[in-house]
Design a protein around this motif. Structure first.
Motif, PDB file in Angstrom:
ATOM      1  N   GLY A   1     -35.169 -63.946  -2.495  1.00 36.81           N
ATOM      2  CA  GLY A   1     -35.492 -63.846  -3.912  1.00 36.81           C
ATOM      3  C   GLY A   1     -36.549 -64.817  -4.405  1.00 36.81           C
ATOM      4  N   PHE A   2     -37.148 -65.584  -3.506  1.00 35.47           N
ATOM      5  CA  PHE A   2     -38.113 -66.578  -3.982  1.00 35.47           C
ATOM      6  C   PHE A   2     -39.401 -65.915  -4.473  1.00 35.47           C
ATOM      7  CE2 PHE A   2     -41.128 -70.122  -3.798  1.00 35.47           C
ATOM      8  CZ  PHE A   2     -40.390 -71.102  -4.434  1.00 35.47           C
TER       9      PHE A   2
ATOM     10  N   LEU B   1     -31.334 -63.734  -9.167  1.00 34.95           N
ATOM     11  CA  LEU B   1     -32.648 -63.804  -8.520  1.00 34.95           C
ATOM     12  C   LEU B   1     -33.683 -62.914  -9.209  1.00 34.95           C
ATOM     13  CD1 LEU B   1     -31.405 -63.703  -4.812  1.00 34.95           C
ATOM     14  CD2 LEU B   1     -32.194 -65.721  -6.049  1.00 34.95           C
TER      15      LEU B   1
ATOM     16  N   ARG C   1     -42.454 -74.888 -15.820  1.00 34.40           N
ATOM     17  CA  ARG C   1     -41.277 -75.343 -15.087  1.00 34.40           C
ATOM     18  C   ARG C   1     -40.759 -76.678 -15.618  1.00 34.40           C
ATOM     19  NH1 ARG C   1     -39.489 -73.573 -10.485  1.00 34.40           N
ATOM     20  NH2 ARG C   1     -38.954 -75.673  -9.760  1.00 34.40           N
TER      21      ARG C   1
ATOM     22  N   PRO D   1     -41.004 -73.686  -0.509  1.00 37.14           N
ATOM     23  CA  PRO D   1     -41.278 -74.969   0.140  1.00 37.14           C
ATOM     24  C   PRO D   1     -40.020 -75.836   0.122  1.00 37.14           C
ATOM     25  CG  PRO D   1     -43.028 -74.402  -1.407  1.00 37.14           C
ATOM     26  CD  PRO D   1     -41.910 -73.428  -1.641  1.00 37.14           C
TER      27      PRO D   1
ATOM     28  N   LEU E   1     -56.344 -63.617   3.017  1.00 35.56           N
ATOM     29  CA  LEU E   1     -55.759 -62.377   2.558  1.00 35.56           C
ATOM     30  C   LEU E   1     -56.842 -61.437   2.093  1.00 35.56           C
ATOM     31  CD1 LEU E   1     -52.760 -63.877   0.756  1.00 35.56           C
ATOM     32  CD2 LEU E   1     -52.737 -62.383   2.734  1.00 35.56           C
TER      33      LEU E   1
ATOM     34  N   ARG F   1     -41.817 -63.154   2.598  1.00 35.52           N
ATOM     35  CA  ARG F   1     -41.563 -63.433   4.005  1.00 35.52           C
ATOM     36  C   ARG F   1     -40.296 -62.733   4.498  1.00 35.52           C
ATOM     37  NH1 ARG F   1     -44.452 -64.430   8.494  1.00 35.52           N
ATOM     38  NH2 ARG F   1     -44.052 -66.452   9.477  1.00 35.52           N
TER      39      ARG F   1
ATOM     40  N   GLU G   1     -50.945 -56.881  -3.119  1.00 42.38           N
ATOM     41  CA  GLU G   1     -51.535 -57.591  -1.985  1.00 42.38           C
ATOM     42  C   GLU G   1     -51.559 -59.103  -2.167  1.00 42.38           C
ATOM     43  OE1 GLU G   1     -55.467 -56.302  -1.225  1.00 42.38           O
ATOM     44  OE2 GLU G   1     -55.625 -57.486   0.610  1.00 42.38           O
TER      45      GLU G   1
ATOM     46  N   ARG H   1     -47.307 -76.541  -0.048  1.00 45.22           N
ATOM     47  CA  ARG H   1     -47.398 -75.599   1.078  1.00 45.22           C
ATOM     48  C   ARG H   1     -48.125 -76.234   2.254  1.00 45.22           C
ATOM     49  NH1 ARG H   1     -44.608 -71.849   3.187  1.00 45.22           N
ATOM     50  NH2 ARG H   1     -44.163 -71.257   1.019  1.00 45.22           N
TER      51      ARG H   1
ATOM     52  N   LEU I   1     -47.008 -62.601  -1.640  1.00 49.01           N
ATOM     53  CA  LEU I   1     -46.445 -62.626  -0.293  1.00 49.01           C
ATOM     54  C   LEU I   1     -44.923 -62.668  -0.328  1.00 49.01           C
ATOM     55  CD1 LEU I   1     -48.855 -65.178   1.414  1.00 49.01           C
ATOM     56  CD2 LEU I   1     -48.916 -62.668   1.533  1.00 49.01           C
TER      57      LEU I   1
ATOM     58  N   VAL J   1     -43.268 -72.065  -7.494  1.00 48.26           N
ATOM     59  CA  VAL J   1     -44.512 -72.410  -6.809  1.00 48.26           C
ATOM     60  C   VAL J   1     -44.307 -72.229  -5.313  1.00 48.26           C
ATOM     61  CG1 VAL J   1     -46.193 -74.242  -6.366  1.00 48.26           C
ATOM     62  CG2 VAL J   1     -45.012 -74.143  -8.564  1.00 48.26           C
ATOM     63  N   GLY J   2     -45.149 -71.422  -4.688  1.00 44.44           N
ATOM     64  CA  GLY J   2     -44.997 -71.195  -3.254  1.00 44.44           C
ATOM     65  C   GLY J   2     -46.147 -71.699  -2.424  1.00 44.44           C
ATOM     66  N   CYS J   3     -47.256 -72.064  -3.085  1.00 45.49           N
ATOM     67  CA  CYS J   3     -48.399 -72.505  -2.289  1.00 45.49           C
ATOM     68  C   CYS J   3     -49.300 -73.389  -3.141  1.00 45.49           C
ATOM     69  CB  CYS J   3     -49.196 -71.316  -1.756  1.00 45.49           C
ATOM     70  SG  CYS J   3     -50.166 -70.462  -3.008  1.00 45.49           S
ATOM     71  N   ASP J   4     -50.355 -73.878  -2.523  1.00 41.82           N
ATOM     72  CA  ASP J   4     -51.295 -74.706  -3.269  1.00 41.82           C
ATOM     73  C   ASP J   4     -52.708 -74.142  -3.179  1.00 41.82           C
ATOM     74  OD1 ASP J   4     -51.458 -75.278  -0.577  1.00 41.82           O
ATOM     75  OD2 ASP J   4     -50.721 -77.322  -0.781  1.00 41.82           O
ATOM     76  N   THR J   5     -52.814 -72.865  -2.803  1.00 43.41           N
ATOM     77  CA  THR J   5     -54.144 -72.268  -2.669  1.00 43.41           C
ATOM     78  C   THR J   5     -54.243 -70.934  -3.416  1.00 43.41           C
ATOM     79  OG1 THR J   5     -53.361 -71.348  -0.571  1.00 43.41           O
ATOM     80  CG2 THR J   5     -54.742 -73.322  -0.453  1.00 43.41           C
TER      81      THR J   5
ATOM     82  N   TRP K   1     -33.022 -73.146  -7.368  1.00 45.41           N
ATOM     83  CA  TRP K   1     -33.768 -73.765  -6.267  1.00 45.41           C
ATOM     84  C   TRP K   1     -33.639 -75.274  -6.404  1.00 45.41           C
ATOM     85  CZ3 TRP K   1     -34.383 -69.590  -3.698  1.00 45.41           C
ATOM     86  CH2 TRP K   1     -34.755 -68.399  -4.312  1.00 45.41           C
TER      87      TRP K   1
ATOM     88  N   ASN L   1     -52.528 -68.268  -3.089  1.00 50.83           N
ATOM     89  CA  ASN L   1     -52.432 -67.124  -2.181  1.00 50.83           C
ATOM     90  C   ASN L   1     -51.116 -66.354  -2.251  1.00 50.83           C
ATOM     91  OD1 ASN L   1     -54.437 -69.042  -0.401  1.00 50.83           O
ATOM     92  ND2 ASN L   1     -54.801 -66.856  -0.143  1.00 50.83           N
ATOM     93  N   CYS L   2     -50.041 -66.997  -2.745  1.00 46.62           N
ATOM     94  CA  CYS L   2     -48.723 -66.388  -2.529  1.00 46.62           C
ATOM     95  C   CYS L   2     -48.235 -65.540  -3.684  1.00 46.62           C
ATOM     96  CB  CYS L   2     -47.688 -67.459  -2.191  1.00 46.62           C
ATOM     97  SG  CYS L   2     -47.130 -68.412  -3.618  1.00 46.62           S
TER      98      CYS L   2
ATOM     99  N   THR M   1     -39.501 -62.967  -5.658  1.00 43.23           N
ATOM    100  CA  THR M   1     -39.126 -61.865  -6.544  1.00 43.23           C
ATOM    101  C   THR M   1     -39.683 -61.966  -7.974  1.00 43.23           C
ATOM    102  OG1 THR M   1     -37.154 -61.636  -5.185  1.00 43.23           O
ATOM    103  CG2 THR M   1     -37.155 -60.475  -7.299  1.00 43.23           C
TER     104      THR M   1
ATOM    105  N   THR N   1     -37.722 -72.365 -15.072  1.00 45.25           N
ATOM    106  CA  THR N   1     -37.751 -72.520 -13.620  1.00 45.25           C
ATOM    107  C   THR N   1     -37.602 -71.196 -12.883  1.00 45.25           C
ATOM    108  OG1 THR N   1     -35.432 -73.097 -13.820  1.00 45.25           O
ATOM    109  CG2 THR N   1     -36.984 -74.918 -13.567  1.00 45.25           C
TER     110      THR N   1
ATOM    111  N   SER O   1     -49.551 -59.392   4.188  1.00 41.84           N
ATOM    112  CA  SER O   1     -49.246 -58.902   2.842  1.00 41.84           C
ATOM    113  C   SER O   1     -48.791 -57.449   2.965  1.00 41.84           C
ATOM    114  CB  SER O   1     -50.486 -58.993   1.956  1.00 41.84           C
ATOM    115  OG  SER O   1     -51.366 -57.934   2.282  1.00 41.84           O
TER     116      SER O   1
ATOM    117  N   MET P   1     -40.790 -68.822   2.175  1.00 41.46           N
ATOM    118  CA  MET P   1     -41.589 -68.855   0.941  1.00 41.46           C
ATOM    119  C   MET P   1     -41.255 -70.037   0.032  1.00 41.46           C
ATOM    120  SD  MET P   1     -43.920 -66.742   1.246  1.00 41.46           S
ATOM    121  CE  MET P   1     -44.641 -67.089  -0.333  1.00 41.46           C
TER     122      MET P   1
END
Ligand code: FES
Ligand code: FES
Lengths: 810, 180
Positions: B99-100, A21, B27, A206, A800, B134, B129, A286, B132, B37-41, A28, B43-44, B102, B33, A716, A204
């Motif tokens: 670990g996503f 990791l 990727r 998706p 954020l 979780r 900041e 997301r 993100l 990818v965790g978001c589409d804005t 994934w 932010n993450c 990380t 890989t 955050s 986190m």
């Protein structure tokens, strides 16, 4: 084979899982590339409630790279209905739940059509070319309104929005007396209505699904918490023989209950892969995740507590409306019911009644989210205990102490009928008070009030317990849950002395590989490094009930112990035979058999080889030492603890700052303190986020306005405080490891501690409630604009970095 | 469009669609890989990589923008089989669960430490900041970054990104375990 010197259990082992990791060598689901793989994209309804009058895919199919575009009509004959495994009452109403809507959509985000193309980008491009005509239906959003007689209906065929009503009454159950009588006779009665806002699990990673169909068998990789349940349900829903389905949960990036599901997309990916005879991948964005993966919480809680003037509680009455959203998913109906046993918490209520009505609305279905039913219950009881203390004019901690189960009273059977095996609320509370500096903070609070300080200090308490380690199968049966609650483990003793452990749990961040290795190492006296833990593939781990409900260690970990004990029992027989002594004379310590009173010894590794080659085994003994075990617990486990939160509330801006957060949890014996601490931290973060930041907000049309991470306020690093954590240790008596489970504790306990603290800070200004999330606006309005009608839907948040407004920075 | 980009020390020449995001190029085309990818804005922060030595969210950069530039991903920071001190510190301090987040966290932390080799807790929190997590509640991530700062001093900068002796010794249990 080396003997381990000091016990592995209890050691802060660094995790084996980390190696891949931290280097990016991860697996994934979305990383998978198979030869000839196609990509699926899903078109989602923009409206919350409508009849589909037509869908035209002709343009989409002409788009570059597109192989097929399908609608609900195309799949109606084969898609079946998504499963609900928890019909809580005999007469529960459940609408059909198609994976792809056929003629009606019931929430914004529901899947209405799909495209399969050569690339994900081409599939997504083609969605824009699909033409859907909707005929709007009235949108049902508000819970209170939905249960009125003349309410618009989500599913008109059902004739009501009420899915089921579930009741527990202590007088009827014989576990206590009549609560209405208790309330009628009471010297003090406090009533409150609390709102559990809707939350989004927001793991986190998706979700992603890959299906490789081949004639006679199908392999599904899915970002799921529940590969075993998924395989069973796919077979049941689609009629595919179970032995022809293999489900693999590779690396899974968090779940928190959010991946405890059988999803429309899993079904659809399988159906299209089978139809096209090619591997197909679906990975959500997301926004899709927020719009369609199940949400959590969402209850209106009417709570009545009765007491004597001296503070002794006499009764508790709970009336819930629980929002199911548009459909019943895998365990949706049971989530609020899990709370039924927890509202009475650690207190000795003589009378209790719980009523819950599950209600349909035109929103995303709700289901398990970290704690599932128990955070809701804990919030309500811990909040109302503070309200009762205020009413009586006593210290809220003293009121709790007066009513909680004393440590010498365990085992204790509660008014809800559970038997708490062990606990020591006094010890955890004493330690928490000490770490927190309770008395000094109370003194500062008095001072700030006297000075009229614009920044007021509040102290919030949560002395929680929870039931976890789901669960005794017979209890689940009695609650009408469709599956059992046991867990399985198998041990393969390899001829080189190494060990493969196969577990039915399905970790997605919890560190089972490390913790299970520690258990096996201790039990068998092998090196931690010599144990390989296998999981998450139904071909390898064929029996399992997966991971949720803080069950993995308390149930799955115990199965590991039992399997190891079986290995040893057989090894002892073989060792005695080889050393030519009676079995009773053979002892086992730290990986070595020895003959009592002699210097004759034999290492387990040598016994393994002897059993493997089978040249000289006792008559009737099969070669090999492999063993398996299934553990079905007799009781839940009951972690508990005391959480104390100090907040500074700026009365001029409404901003809330957590100044200090102390928790002392008792999760029984601990296998790996590092992992336990991590679980507590993560739990706290999610519970605090419910109190301060997160809310799934819908507008009047039923559109989710918080469908991105810019609008749904996941905290955050600057939004969370430093936590002071400690533990007391009262071993569970219900399992040989003495463990209780820790995954949900932090989430369950922390939300009321924070809200109690905020209310406590400004109670002298006439505030007795601030609705969650306690945004600066809500706090300010509670202080200054009482009666103004604090809005329940503040709209999307500031994104954020809006820490100034939210005041969450440490 | 034709681009030439160096990723983790290897030069690649590829034709890409102008709209291809750097993260998708990494990727899907290069098989990198480890970056996710965790978001589409944007932010993450899960997709954070280094572009010419500075952290960027690779979902907010087009592949063509990386033309003639150097990209470093989580897969390119270990040297000679030795983990980067920040990777090591994440392991030692239990700064990851699923670990996503990380890879992005580690890449952001390295950038943060390059700017500020000895950040206090608050500075670490602000520096991370945009990333993100979780699972962890951030406490152990903060601890790991400060621990790495200790291990990497004195003398930060690119040289200090190389692993030190103690970290290698400490790492033994993980390698012996071999992972899952
Ligand atoms: S994927 Fe979320 S910021 Fe890039
Ligand atoms: S470790 Fe799971 S999101 Fe950070």
């Amino acid at each position: 084979m080396t003997a381990t010197a000091e016990p592995e259990v209890g050691k802060a082992r660094r995790r084996k899982e980390d190696a891949r990791l931290i280097t990016g060598a991860t697996r994934w689901t979305d990383n998978l590339q198979l030869t000839g793989m196609l990509h699926m994209a899903v078109l989602r309804s923009p409206v919350a409630h409508a009849r589909i009058t037509s869908i035209d895919v002709t343009e989409a199919v002409k788009m570059p790279g597109v192989l097929v575009a399908l609608t609900g009509q195309d799949l109606a004959a084969e898609q079946g209905s998504l499963p609900c495994a928890w019909p809580i009452t005999e007469d529960m109403l459940a609408p059909p739940a198609p994976s792809l809507a056929v003629d009606q959509v019931n929430f914004a985000g529901e899947a209405v059509a799909l495209v399969v193309a050569r690339s994900a980008a081409e599939a997504h491009d083609a969605l824009a070319a699909i033409d859907v005509d909707y005929e709007d239906l009235p949108v049902v959003l508000d819970l209170d309104r939905a249960v009125e007689d003349d309410a618009d209906l989500v599913h008109p065929d059902l004739g009501t929005n009420k899915s089921a009503t579930w009741v527990f009454d202590s007088a009827e159950a014989g576990t206590g007396s009549d609560v209405d009588q208790a309330i009628a006779d009471a010297e003090v009665v406090v009533e409150r209505t609390f709102r559990q806002q809707r939350l989004i699990p927001a793991f986190m990673e998706p979700r992603s699904v890959v299906v490789d169909p081949s004639p006679g068998s199908v392999t599904m990789w899915s970002s799921t918490q529940v590969p075993h349940i998924l395989r069973w349900m796919l077979s049941a829903v689609l009629g595919i023989p179970e032995q022809q389905i293999r489900v693999i949960a590779p690396d899974v990036g968090g779940g928190f209950g959010g991946k405890l599901q059988v999803t429309p997309e899993e079904v659809l990916t399988l159906l299209v892969a089978r139809r096209l005879g090619k591997p197909v991948k679906w990975t959500e964005s997301r926004t899709e995740s927020m719009l369609s993966a199940h949400h959590g919480r969402d209850q209106v809680q009417r709570i009545t507590i009765s007491a004597r003037r001296d503070g002794t509680v006499t009764g508790l009455k709970v009336d819930l409306l629980a929002d199911m959203g548009a459909y019943l998913r895998l365990v949706s109906p049971g989530v609020p019911i899990l709370g039924a046993f927890m509202f009475n918490a650690i207190y000795k209520f003589p009378a209790y009644r719980f009523t819950c009505t599950n209600v349909f609305t035109n929103k995303v279905p709700t289901d398990a989210y970290r704690g599932a039913g128990r955070p809701e219950a804990t919030f309500a009881i811990e909040r109302i205990m503070d309200e009762l203390a205020a009413e009586l004019g006593v210290d809220p901690l003293e009121l709790r102490e007066q009513n909680w189960i004393r440590h010498e009273e365990f085992p204790f059977t509660t008014v809800a009928g559970l038997t708490y095996d062990s606990g020591n609320y006094e010890a955890a509370t004493a330690r928490a008070k000490e770490l927190f500096g309770y008395d000094a903070l109370r003194a500062e609070q008095v001072e700030r009030r006297a000075n009229g300080d614009p920044v007021q200090l509040g102290v919030g308490i949560s002395t929680y317990t929870e039931m976890c380690g789901l669960a005794p199968s017979r209890v689940l049966g009695a609650l009408r849950y469709a599956a059992g609650g046991w867990e399985h483990a198998a041990i393969r003793m390899l001829p080189t002395g190494k060990v493969e452990l196969i577990t039915g749990t399905s970790p997605h961040g919890q560190g089972h590989v490390t913790a299970w290795s520690q258990i096996v190492a201790d039990r068998l006296g092998v090196a931690f490094e010599d144990v390989e833990v296998l999981h998450g593939d139904t071909r390898v781990s064929h029996r399992g009930m997966d991971s949720y409900g803080s069950r993995s260690l308390a149930v799955g970990g115990v199965a590991v112990v039992l399997a190891a004990d079986k290995v040893l029992a057989k090894a002892r027989t073989v060792a005695a035979h080889l050393m030519e002594v009676a079995e009773d004379d053979v002892e086992f310590t730290a990986g070595t058999f020895s003959v009592r009173g002699t210097s004759t010894t034999m290492a387990l590794g040598d016994v393994v080889v002897a059993a493997h080659v089978a040249h000289n085994l006792p008559d009737g003994v099969e070669p090999g030492l492999d063993a398996e075990a299934t553990f079905d617990p007799e009781n839940f486990s009951y972690p508990h603890g005391t959480h104390l939160c100090a907040t500074e509330v700026d009365t001029e801006t409404g901003a809330v700052k957590i100044r200090s957060y102390v928790c002392v949890d008792d999760v029984g014996k601990v296998v790996n303190p590092l992992i336990v601490e991590g679980q507590v931290h993560g739990g706290l973060a999610q519970g605090i986020a419910q109190a301060l930041y997160e809310e799934a907000v819908h507008d009047e049309y039923g559109t989710l306005t918080t469908a991105t991470l810019a609008d749904y306020l996941l905290p955050s690093a600057v939004d969370l405080p430093h936590f002071t954590t400690d533990r007391t240790e009262t071993p569970a008596t219900s399992n040989p490891l003495g463990v209780k489970g820790v995954g949900e504790a932090g989430t369950i306990a922390s939300t009321p501690a924070v809200v109690n603290s905020i209310v406590d800070a400004v109670r002298h200004m006439g505030v007795s409630e601030v609705e969650m999330p306690c945004t600066p606006m809500r706090v300010w309005k509670a202080i200054h604009g009482r009666g103004d009608g604090v809005p329940t839907t503040p709209g999307a948040g500031g994104g954020l970095g809006s820490i100034d407004a939210r005041g969450g920075a440490e | 469009m034709r681009i030439s980009v160096t990723v983790d020390g290897v030069e690649y020449r590829d034709d890409v669609e102008p709209r291809t995001l750097l993260v998708h190029y990494l990727r899907e085309r290069l098989g990198k890989t480890g970056t996710v990818v965790g978001c589409d804005t944007s932010n993450c922060g899960a997709c954070t990589v280094h572009l010419d030595g500075h952290s960027v969210k690779s979902c907010a950069v087009l592949a063509v923008q990386a033309n003639d530039r150097e990209v470093t991903t989580i897969e390119g920071i270990a040297r000679d089989g030795q983990l980067h001190p920040v990777q090591e510190a994440f392991h030692q301090n239990h700064a990851l669960q699923c670990g996503f987040c990380t890879p992005g966290m580690i890449m952001q932390a390295i950038d943060l430490l390059a700017d500020n080799p000895d950040p206090d807790e608050d500075e670490v929190r602000h520096g991370l900041e945009g990333n993100l997590c979780r699972c962890t509640g951030y406490q152990n991530i903060v601890r790991a970054v400060r621990d790495a700062a200790q291990k990497m001093s004195p003398g930060s900068g690119p040289e200090a990104e190389r692993v030190d002796e103690t970290a290698v010794v400490d790492r033994a249990p993980m390698h012996a375990g071999g992972g899952e």
